[in-house]
Design an enzyme around this catalytic site. Structure first.
Site, PDB file in Angstrom:
ATOM      1  N   ARG A  88      -8.101   1.687  -8.069  1.00  0.00           N
ATOM      2  CA  ARG A  88      -7.602   0.245  -7.942  1.00  0.00           C
ATOM      3  C   ARG A  88      -8.199  -0.408  -9.181  1.00  0.00           C
ATOM      4  O   ARG A  88      -7.603  -1.388  -9.549  1.00  0.00           O
ATOM      5  CB  ARG A  88      -7.871  -0.439  -6.636  1.00  0.00           C
ATOM      6  CG  ARG A  88      -6.790   0.084  -5.660  1.00  0.00           C
ATOM      7  CD  ARG A  88      -7.066  -0.751  -4.577  1.00  0.00           C
ATOM      8  NE  ARG A  88      -6.471  -0.362  -3.265  1.00  0.00           N
ATOM      9  CZ  ARG A  88      -5.096  -0.819  -2.838  1.00  0.00           C
ATOM     10  NH1 ARG A  88      -4.583  -1.431  -3.817  1.00  0.00           N
ATOM     11  NH2 ARG A  88      -4.654  -0.186  -1.896  1.00  0.00           N
ATOM     12  N   ARG A 123       9.733  -5.622   4.141  1.00  0.00           N
ATOM     13  CA  ARG A 123       9.073  -4.398   4.741  1.00  0.00           C
ATOM     14  C   ARG A 123       8.490  -4.663   6.132  1.00  0.00           C
ATOM     15  O   ARG A 123       8.133  -5.552   6.694  1.00  0.00           O
ATOM     16  CB  ARG A 123       7.648  -4.626   3.642  1.00  0.00           C
ATOM     17  CG  ARG A 123       6.862  -3.031   3.770  1.00  0.00           C
ATOM     18  CD  ARG A 123       5.866  -2.778   2.858  1.00  0.00           C
ATOM     19  NE  ARG A 123       4.846  -3.876   2.846  1.00  0.00           N
ATOM     20  CZ  ARG A 123       3.874  -3.790   1.858  1.00  0.00           C
ATOM     21  NH1 ARG A 123       3.981  -2.913   0.953  1.00  0.00           N
ATOM     22  NH2 ARG A 123       3.005  -4.713   1.857  1.00  0.00           N
ATOM     23  N   ARG A 156       3.915  -7.559   8.474  1.00  0.00           N
ATOM     24  CA  ARG A 156       2.674  -7.803   8.478  1.00  0.00           C
ATOM     25  C   ARG A 156       2.321  -9.385   8.084  1.00  0.00           C
ATOM     26  O   ARG A 156       3.003 -10.139   7.292  1.00  0.00           O
ATOM     27  CB  ARG A 156       1.918  -7.078   7.273  1.00  0.00           C
ATOM     28  CG  ARG A 156       1.611  -5.874   7.545  1.00  0.00           C
ATOM     29  CD  ARG A 156       0.907  -4.829   6.375  1.00  0.00           C
ATOM     30  NE  ARG A 156       0.599  -5.591   5.318  1.00  0.00           N
ATOM     31  CZ  ARG A 156       0.035  -4.908   4.185  1.00  0.00           C
ATOM     32  NH1 ARG A 156      -0.246  -3.460   4.315  1.00  0.00           N
ATOM     33  NH2 ARG A 156      -0.461  -5.649   3.270  1.00  0.00           N
TER      34      ARG A 156
END
Length: 210
Positions: A88, A123, A156
């Site tokens: 990352r 999502r 989420r």
């Protein structure tokens, strides 16, 4: 074939990695899956990670990188693997090289910030196995349930527009510089994710010469 998938959150890295993984017969290794496996197996690194996760802290590079090195040394990675979610940062990319890990291609999935926001808002995630779906683009076969393990899918709490913009800012600052890092090594391959899942899949396979 050893691959890295790069891209902003919601770019479709996990979806494409799963497709390419199945077609090439190589495992996808995501940071989340790797941490869950290490914690479940009770390895020394897994025990260290669990203490940090339980305390709500980020798992540092000195735990993540050796964990990646251990994972890719497993027999199922002998023909290659796909890294999704690591590296990352430039520091992680450099640490992987220091561990002797080298790659054939780095696939950068290109998506605009506005499109990322739209996608993540739709999502749904399985909290049990980590599988990801989209209610419009890639819905589950049974509404609200994971195709892989049958567990409930959730939206989420951090998939809000404000949080998504914050995560994109972090991506642009910390992860996007990896494109130049891997361009200098002749490894970066860009794929525009503006079409269907199948068209992006074909574009990646073409790059890989498959």
């Amino acid at each position: 074939m050893k691959l890295i998938f790069l891209g902003p959150p919601g770019a479709g890295k996990g979806t494409q990695a799963a497709i390419i993984s199945e077609k090439l017969g190589i495992p996808t290794i995501s940071t989340g899956d790797m941490l869950r496996s290490a914690v479940k197996a009770g390895t020394e690194l897994g025990k260290k990670a669990k203490v940090l996760i339980d305390a709500g802290q980020l798992v540092p590079d000195e735990v993540i990188i050796p964990m990646v090195a251990q994972r890719v040394a497993q027999p199922d990675c002998s023909k290659g693997y796909i890294l999704d979610g690591v590296p990352r940062t430039l520091a992680q990319a450099q640490a992987l090289e220091e561990e002797g890990l080298h790659f054939d291609h780095v696939i950068s999935i290109e998506v605009s910030d506005d499109e990322v926001t739209h996608r993540i808002m739709g999502r749904r995630v399985c909290l049990d196995c980590g599988a990801t779906y989209h209610m419009v683009v890639q819905p589950p076969k049974t509404e609200g349930l994971c195709d892989r393990c049958g567990s409930e899918l959730v939206h989420r709490k951090d998939d809000t527009e404000e949080t998504i913009r914050d995560r994109l800012a972090v991506y642009h600052k910390q992860t996007e510089p990896l494109k130049e890092f891997y361009t200098q090594r002749g490894l970066l391959r860009r794929v525009e994710n503006t079409g269907s899942i199948e068209s992006v899949d074909r574009a990646i396979l073409s790059i890989l010469g498959v």
